[in-house]
Design a protein around this motif. Sequence first.
Motif, PDB file in Angstrom:
ATOM      1  N   PRO A 143      13.857 -21.884  -0.888  1.00  0.00           N
ATOM      2  CA  PRO A 143      14.444 -20.620  -1.376  1.00  0.00           C
ATOM      3  C   PRO A 143      15.868 -20.835  -1.864  1.00  0.00           C
ATOM      4  O   PRO A 143      16.651 -21.565  -1.240  1.00  0.00           O
ATOM      5  CB  PRO A 143      14.404 -19.727  -0.139  1.00  0.00           C
ATOM      6  CG  PRO A 143      13.245 -20.241   0.654  1.00  0.00           C
ATOM      7  CD  PRO A 143      13.257 -21.733   0.451  1.00  0.00           C
ATOM      8  N   GLY A 144      16.183 -20.213  -2.992  1.00  0.00           N
ATOM      9  CA  GLY A 144      17.490 -20.398  -3.612  1.00  0.00           C
ATOM     10  C   GLY A 144      17.532 -21.527  -4.620  1.00  0.00           C
ATOM     11  O   GLY A 144      18.532 -21.668  -5.348  1.00  0.00           O
TER      12      GLY A 144
ATOM     13  N   SER B 220      15.911 -24.079  -7.838  1.00  0.00           N
ATOM     14  CA  SER B 220      15.607 -23.871  -9.255  1.00  0.00           C
ATOM     15  C   SER B 220      14.484 -24.788  -9.712  1.00  0.00           C
ATOM     16  O   SER B 220      14.307 -25.892  -9.176  1.00  0.00           O
ATOM     17  CB  SER B 220      16.846 -24.163 -10.107  1.00  0.00           C
ATOM     18  OG  SER B 220      17.903 -23.284  -9.795  1.00  0.00           O
TER      19      SER B 220
ATOM     20  N   ARG C 168      17.498 -13.823 -12.796  1.00  0.00           N
ATOM     21  CA  ARG C 168      17.164 -15.092 -12.142  1.00  0.00           C
ATOM     22  C   ARG C 168      16.383 -16.029 -13.068  1.00  0.00           C
ATOM     23  O   ARG C 168      16.533 -17.239 -12.987  1.00  0.00           O
ATOM     24  CB  ARG C 168      16.340 -14.845 -10.880  1.00  0.00           C
ATOM     25  CG  ARG C 168      17.024 -13.969  -9.848  1.00  0.00           C
ATOM     26  CD  ARG C 168      16.245 -13.937  -8.535  1.00  0.00           C
ATOM     27  NE  ARG C 168      14.917 -13.362  -8.685  1.00  0.00           N
ATOM     28  CZ  ARG C 168      13.790 -14.012  -8.404  1.00  0.00           C
ATOM     29  NH1 ARG C 168      13.827 -15.276  -7.992  1.00  0.00           N
ATOM     30  NH2 ARG C 168      12.612 -13.398  -8.540  1.00  0.00           N
TER      31      ARG C 168
ATOM     32  N   ASP D  68      15.832 -19.668 -11.505  1.00  0.00           N
ATOM     33  CA  ASP D  68      16.915 -19.894 -10.547  1.00  0.00           C
ATOM     34  C   ASP D  68      16.801 -18.916  -9.386  1.00  0.00           C
ATOM     35  O   ASP D  68      16.121 -17.895  -9.487  1.00  0.00           O
ATOM     36  CB  ASP D  68      18.272 -19.728 -11.242  1.00  0.00           C
ATOM     37  CG  ASP D  68      18.492 -20.721 -12.366  1.00  0.00           C
ATOM     38  OD1 ASP D  68      18.979 -20.318 -13.442  1.00  0.00           O
ATOM     39  OD2 ASP D  68      18.172 -21.907 -12.166  1.00  0.00           O
ATOM     40  N   LYS D  69      17.520 -19.225  -8.311  1.00  0.00           N
ATOM     41  CA  LYS D  69      17.534 -18.345  -7.126  1.00  0.00           C
ATOM     42  C   LYS D  69      16.114 -17.968  -6.716  1.00  0.00           C
ATOM     43  O   LYS D  69      15.813 -16.797  -6.464  1.00  0.00           O
ATOM     44  CB  LYS D  69      18.364 -17.094  -7.410  1.00  0.00           C
ATOM     45  CG  LYS D  69      19.805 -17.388  -7.809  1.00  0.00           C
ATOM     46  CD  LYS D  69      20.560 -16.111  -8.154  1.00  0.00           C
ATOM     47  CE  LYS D  69      21.973 -16.418  -8.625  1.00  0.00           C
ATOM     48  NZ  LYS D  69      22.702 -15.176  -9.026  1.00  0.00           N
TER      49      LYS D  69
ATOM     50  N   LYS E 126      12.663 -17.263  -4.851  1.00  0.00           N
ATOM     51  CA  LYS E 126      12.330 -16.592  -3.596  1.00  0.00           C
ATOM     52  C   LYS E 126      10.890 -16.935  -3.201  1.00  0.00           C
ATOM     53  O   LYS E 126      10.071 -17.262  -4.078  1.00  0.00           O
ATOM     54  CB  LYS E 126      12.457 -15.079  -3.764  1.00  0.00           C
ATOM     55  CG  LYS E 126      13.819 -14.600  -4.238  1.00  0.00           C
ATOM     56  CD  LYS E 126      13.815 -13.095  -4.472  1.00  0.00           C
ATOM     57  CE  LYS E 126      15.167 -12.603  -4.960  1.00  0.00           C
ATOM     58  NZ  LYS E 126      15.162 -11.123  -5.192  1.00  0.00           N
TER      59      LYS E 126
ATOM     60  N   ASP F  76       8.122 -15.602  -5.285  1.00  0.00           N
ATOM     61  CA  ASP F  76       7.875 -16.172  -6.612  1.00  0.00           C
ATOM     62  C   ASP F  76       6.747 -17.209  -6.580  1.00  0.00           C
ATOM     63  O   ASP F  76       6.326 -17.702  -7.640  1.00  0.00           O
ATOM     64  CB  ASP F  76       9.146 -16.850  -7.150  1.00  0.00           C
ATOM     65  CG  ASP F  76      10.274 -15.871  -7.411  1.00  0.00           C
ATOM     66  OD1 ASP F  76      11.434 -16.206  -7.089  1.00  0.00           O
ATOM     67  OD2 ASP F  76       9.998 -14.770  -7.938  1.00  0.00           O
TER      68      ASP F  76
END
Length: 123
Positions: A14-15, A17, A66, A83-84, A86, A89
């Motif tokens: 998580p977080g 890319s 994101r 990016d970012k 979760k 996703d």
Amino acid sequence: QLQLVESGGGSVQPGGSLTLSCAASGFSLNFYAIGWFRQDPGKEREGVSFISSSGEINHVDSVKGRFTISRDNAKNAAYLQMDKLKPEDTAVYYCAVDLYGSSWFPASYVDYWGQGTQVTVSS
């Protein structure tokens, strides 16, 4: 043979890319709108990010700020910078195209699909 081939999926915390790529062969992307869809098992395929042939862009609300979609007609390719990331996703991501499409199109309008690439976001 007309096809779309995705690459760049994988596992990330998580977080983190990832950048997905979509390469077209057998036809030119120039007049196609391009979309990235995703699907979790047991769920409907969801449109995530779209770019028209003129460069107009739309994202579903859950990824705004994101994800970035882009296209390179010279390379006959499209990209999705994520990016970012979760855990929500996590899904199989598909590249898709709609001839003369707009900056959003439903799955029923798709002319060609890629084979999909798995994205897993987990700690």
